[in-house]
Enzyme design. Structure first.
Site, PDB file in Angstrom:
ATOM      1  N   LYS A 211      19.927  25.800  28.935  1.00 24.74           N
ATOM      2  CA  LYS A 211      18.758  26.660  29.172  1.00 24.74           C
ATOM      3  C   LYS A 211      17.728  25.985  30.069  1.00 24.74           C
ATOM      4  O   LYS A 211      16.641  26.525  30.283  1.00 24.74           O
ATOM      5  CB  LYS A 211      18.136  27.069  27.834  1.00 24.74           C
ATOM      6  CG  LYS A 211      19.104  27.846  26.920  1.00 24.74           C
ATOM      7  CD  LYS A 211      18.389  28.486  25.736  1.00 24.74           C
ATOM      8  CE  LYS A 211      19.398  29.125  24.778  1.00 24.74           C
ATOM      9  NZ  LYS A 211      18.873  30.244  24.010  1.00 24.74           N
TER      10      LYS A 211
ATOM     11  N   ASN B 102      16.296  38.603  10.705  1.00 33.20           N
ATOM     12  CA  ASN B 102      16.606  37.299  10.096  1.00 33.20           C
ATOM     13  C   ASN B 102      15.427  36.871   9.223  1.00 33.20           C
ATOM     14  O   ASN B 102      14.446  37.600   9.088  1.00 33.20           O
ATOM     15  CB  ASN B 102      16.924  36.268  11.183  1.00 33.20           C
ATOM     16  CG  ASN B 102      15.766  36.122  12.145  1.00 33.20           C
ATOM     17  OD1 ASN B 102      14.688  35.678  11.778  1.00 33.20           O
ATOM     18  ND2 ASN B 102      15.970  36.550  13.407  1.00 33.20           N
TER      19      ASN B 102
ATOM     20  N   ASP C 293      17.959  36.412  27.258  1.00 31.94           N
ATOM     21  CA  ASP C 293      17.574  35.125  26.681  1.00 31.94           C
ATOM     22  C   ASP C 293      16.186  34.766  27.214  1.00 31.94           C
ATOM     23  O   ASP C 293      16.032  34.394  28.377  1.00 31.94           O
ATOM     24  CB  ASP C 293      18.615  34.050  27.043  1.00 31.94           C
ATOM     25  CG  ASP C 293      18.391  32.789  26.228  1.00 31.94           C
ATOM     26  OD1 ASP C 293      17.222  32.358  26.102  1.00 31.94           O
ATOM     27  OD2 ASP C 293      19.373  32.237  25.704  1.00 31.94           O
TER      28      ASP C 293
ATOM     29  N   VAL D  54      13.873  32.353  26.537  1.00 29.89           N
ATOM     30  CA  VAL D  54      13.514  30.987  26.940  1.00 29.89           C
ATOM     31  C   VAL D  54      14.266  30.572  28.208  1.00 29.89           C
ATOM     32  O   VAL D  54      13.711  29.893  29.086  1.00 29.89           O
ATOM     33  CB  VAL D  54      13.705  29.986  25.767  1.00 29.89           C
ATOM     34  CG1 VAL D  54      15.157  29.678  25.490  1.00 29.89           C
ATOM     35  CG2 VAL D  54      12.923  28.719  26.000  1.00 29.89           C
TER      36      VAL D  54
ATOM     37  N   ASP E  71      20.306  37.473  19.059  1.00 28.67           N
ATOM     38  CA  ASP E  71      21.104  37.288  20.275  1.00 28.67           C
ATOM     39  C   ASP E  71      21.687  38.619  20.752  1.00 28.67           C
ATOM     40  O   ASP E  71      21.953  38.794  21.939  1.00 28.67           O
ATOM     41  CB  ASP E  71      22.246  36.299  20.005  1.00 28.67           C
ATOM     42  CG  ASP E  71      21.713  34.876  19.883  1.00 28.67           C
ATOM     43  OD1 ASP E  71      20.752  34.545  20.622  1.00 28.67           O
ATOM     44  OD2 ASP E  71      22.228  34.109  19.044  1.00 28.67           O
TER      45      ASP E  71
HETATM   46  O1  PMT Z   1       9.470  31.292  11.247  1.00 27.16           O
HETATM   47  P1  PMT Z   1       9.709  30.238  10.168  1.00 27.16           P
HETATM   48  O2  PMT Z   1      10.089  30.863   8.858  1.00 27.16           O
HETATM   49  O3  PMT Z   1       8.567  29.280  10.057  1.00 27.16           O
HETATM   50  O4  PMT Z   1      10.989  29.390  10.602  1.00 27.16           O
HETATM   51  C1  PMT Z   1      10.952  28.598  11.730  1.00 27.16           C
HETATM   52  C2  PMT Z   1      12.244  28.683  12.525  1.00 27.16           C
HETATM   53  C3  PMT Z   1      13.395  28.144  11.695  1.00 27.16           C
HETATM   54  C4  PMT Z   1      12.535  30.139  12.916  1.00 27.16           C
HETATM   55  C5  PMT Z   1      12.011  27.842  13.814  1.00 27.16           C
HETATM   56  O5  PMT Z   1      11.723  26.526  13.473  1.00 27.16           O
HETATM   57  C6  PMT Z   1      13.234  27.838  14.720  1.00 27.16           C
HETATM   58  O6  PMT Z   1      14.125  27.034  14.570  1.00 27.16           O
HETATM   59  N1  PMT Z   1      13.233  28.776  15.703  1.00 27.16           N
HETATM   60  C7  PMT Z   1      14.378  29.036  16.595  1.00 27.16           C
HETATM   61  C8  PMT Z   1      15.315  29.963  15.935  1.00 27.16           C
HETATM   62  C9  PMT Z   1      16.480  30.386  16.812  1.00 27.16           C
HETATM   63  O7  PMT Z   1      16.653  31.551  17.037  1.00 27.16           O
HETATM   64  O8  PMT Z   1      17.162  29.408  17.338  1.00 27.16           O
HETATM   65  P2  PMT Z   1      18.465  29.623  18.301  1.00 27.16           P
HETATM   66  O9  PMT Z   1      19.139  28.329  18.230  1.00 27.16           O
HETATM   67  O10 PMT Z   1      19.194  30.839  17.930  1.00 27.16           O
HETATM   68  O11 PMT Z   1      17.826  29.868  19.723  1.00 27.16           O
HETATM   69  C10 PMT Z   1      17.626  28.813  20.658  1.00 27.16           C
HETATM   70  C11 PMT Z   1      16.345  29.006  21.426  1.00 27.16           C
HETATM   71  O12 PMT Z   1      16.467  30.129  22.300  1.00 27.16           O
HETATM   72  C12 PMT Z   1      15.133  29.265  20.558  1.00 27.16           C
HETATM   73  O13 PMT Z   1      14.060  28.597  21.169  1.00 27.16           O
HETATM   74  C13 PMT Z   1      14.947  30.771  20.627  1.00 27.16           C
HETATM   75  O14 PMT Z   1      13.598  31.165  20.478  1.00 27.16           O
HETATM   76  C14 PMT Z   1      15.437  31.055  22.053  1.00 27.16           C
HETATM   77  N2  PMT Z   1      16.000  32.377  22.246  1.00 27.16           N
HETATM   78  C15 PMT Z   1      17.139  32.746  21.600  1.00 27.16           C
HETATM   79  C16 PMT Z   1      17.708  33.975  21.882  1.00 27.16           C
HETATM   80  C17 PMT Z   1      17.076  34.822  22.827  1.00 27.16           C
HETATM   81  N3  PMT Z   1      17.579  36.001  23.099  1.00 27.16           N
HETATM   82  N4  PMT Z   1      15.972  34.432  23.436  1.00 27.16           N
HETATM   83  C18 PMT Z   1      15.411  33.234  23.168  1.00 27.16           C
HETATM   84  O15 PMT Z   1      14.367  32.882  23.729  1.00 27.16           O
END
Ligand code: PMT
Length: 413
Positions: free
Chosen positions: A356, A223, A321, A323, A292
């Site tokens: 979570k 991504n 996951d 977090v 994911d």
């Molecule tokens: O890196 P930059 O270019 O500065 O951009 C910053 C950002 C947009 C990446 C950052 O601000 C941001 O929003 N990060 C989270 C991105 C994301 O994957 O969000 P999500 O909504 O898909 O995931 C939710 C949460 O679960 C996040 O905290 C993610 O880190 C965590 N996660 C998701 C999937 C996984 N398998 N394990 C996780 O820990």
């Protein structure tokens, strides 16, 4: 003339930034302040009392036992005269001496003898600023109600880059004005306490950047995360004294000062590296954009295009996951997630907060231009169970500084 009728004792101690003291005196006087300089022996090695006398139009004091002072007690006179004691620059040694309550020179004695507020503008090498004793001293001084102005970050006289630069004279004057302008609780104090809130002794683990999920030896799914947001948070936490570990996907960024960095590629690698670190951590922030899903069967050889196949599909399986697994630990760190969404941002973020089991979630609207993935700026709405706080569009480092302060505040409640 915001400092009309204000008496300021300016303490000048022995750091290279002492050369800015003359400018600081002039800028304080521009605002109407009456300034009397007290200089330490170290301070005199960097700027002469004569210079400071000329710009302040007052005698400069440097001796605890001063026969010229009324009743030979210059320290009591100055301590009573002052509406504010401002020490700029304040060296690491000065912080340690104030913390210990030393009274073996004029400046430290005035600080003990005064009922006036004391403000300090630290100035030192970045490593000295981050050193645990300095951060512990700072924490105690803040607890006692001292105002801490800065320090700023940037290139230092010794060639290092990082936090420890004295704020510029005009920035210090602004904080002094703010202090006198506020009615009950000084806004300068609030600002200073927030900016100098110490995280000494804490371990923060932060994931940052993208993950790469291999398809074959030459291709992957990923991504647009640049890592800027996560690295800015790491820098902000480190600057406040935390030990910081960044578990980083592939990015083109240099590691912020005094942070540890563990480089990983895939979500599974990131999961493994994180779980090995978080058990003893105080705070975990999941800023990485973790895939994911990963490819179910990674091809050992480069997948070939064939003449008879116009379509191809790749089977994916769910990644762990990270977090959610951290938040499920028996003794979990204070756990902060991000929610990068392109629609219904608030609803999805709140759902993730609950699903979570997070302490905070940073809702990141990544559909808006000029923020989110790979941008220098960002805007977040940070949610917890019963409330939220907005961090409006700003440079990612500013967002990170505010976010770290918010996390530190919430973590202590
Ligand atoms: O890196 P930059 O270019 O500065 O951009 C910053 C950002 C947009 C990446 C950052 O601000 C941001 O929003 N990060 C989270 C991105 C994301 O994957 O969000 P999500 O909504 O898909 O995931 C939710 C949460 O679960 C996040 O905290 C993610 O880190 C965590 N996660 C998701 C999937 C996984 N398998 N394990 C996780 O820990």
């Amino acid at each position: 003339m915001f400092l009309q009728n204000k008496n300021i004792v300016l303490g000048v101690t022995g750091g290279i930034a002492a050369y800015k003291a003359a400018e600081l005196v002039r800028r304080l006087k521009d605002q109407g302040a009456d300034v009397r300089v007290v200089i330490t022996n170290g301070g005199k090695a960097f700027i002469t009392p004569l210079t400071l006398q000329a710009v302040s139009a007052n005698p400069v004091s440097d001796s605890l036992l001063d026969p010229a002072a009324e009743a030979a007690m210059g320290h009591i006179e100055l301590a009573k005269w002052a509406d504010l004691i401002l020490i700029a620059p304040a060296t690491a040694n000065t912080l340690a001496r104030l913390t210990a309550g030393m009274a073996d020179d004029l400046l430290s004695t005035i600080c003990l003898a005064t009922a006036a507020p004391i403000a300090i503008a630290p100035a030192m090498n970045q490593q000295m600023w981050h050193a645990l004793p300095t951060q512990e001293n700072l924490a105690r001084l803040i607890k006692r109600g001292l105002l801490i102005f800065g320090p700023g970050a940037g290139e230092q006289a010794c060639g290092d880059v990082g936090y420890g630069r004295m704020l510029e004279p005009l920035e210090i004057v602004d904080l002094v004005v703010e202090h006198f302008q506020s009615d009950s609780q000084s806004s300068a104090q609030t600002l200073a306490q927030t900016s100098a809130q110490t995280l000494a002794g804490q371990h923060w683990v932060i994931t940052a950047g993208p993950t790469r999920e291999a398809i074959d030896p030459v291709r992957y799914i990923s991504n647009h995360s640049s890592g800027k947001m996560g690295y800015s948070i790491a820098a902000a936490a480190a600057k406040l004294g935390a030990k910081v570990s960044i578990v980083s996907g592939p990015v083109n960024l240099s590691t912020p000062n005094s942070c540890d960095r563990i480089d990983v590629e895939s979500a599974v690698d990131m999961h493994k590296a994180t779980m090995a670190l978080v058990e003893q951590a105080d705070v975990f922030i999941a800023c990485a954009a973790v895939a994911d899903y990963r490819v179910a069967n990674v091809s050992e050889q480069k997948i070939k295009k064939t003449a008879d196949n116009d379509d191809m599909s790749i089977a994916l399986v769910k990644n762990p996951d990270i977090v959610a697994d951290v938040a499920a630990l028996k003794t979990k760190p204070f756990t902060v997630g991000f929610a990068a969404e392109t629609q219904d941002v608030e609803r999805y973020a709140l759902a993730k907060l609950a699903a979570k089991n997070l302490d905070l979630i940073c809702a990141n609207d990544v559909a808006k231009a000029g923020q989110g993935f790979n941008s220098d700026d960002n805007a977040l709405r940070v949610f917890w169970t019963n409330g939220h706080h907005d961090l409006p569009l700003a440079n990612k480092q500013q967002i990170a500084d505010s976010l770290v302060n918010l996390i530190a505040e919430k973590q202590q409640n």
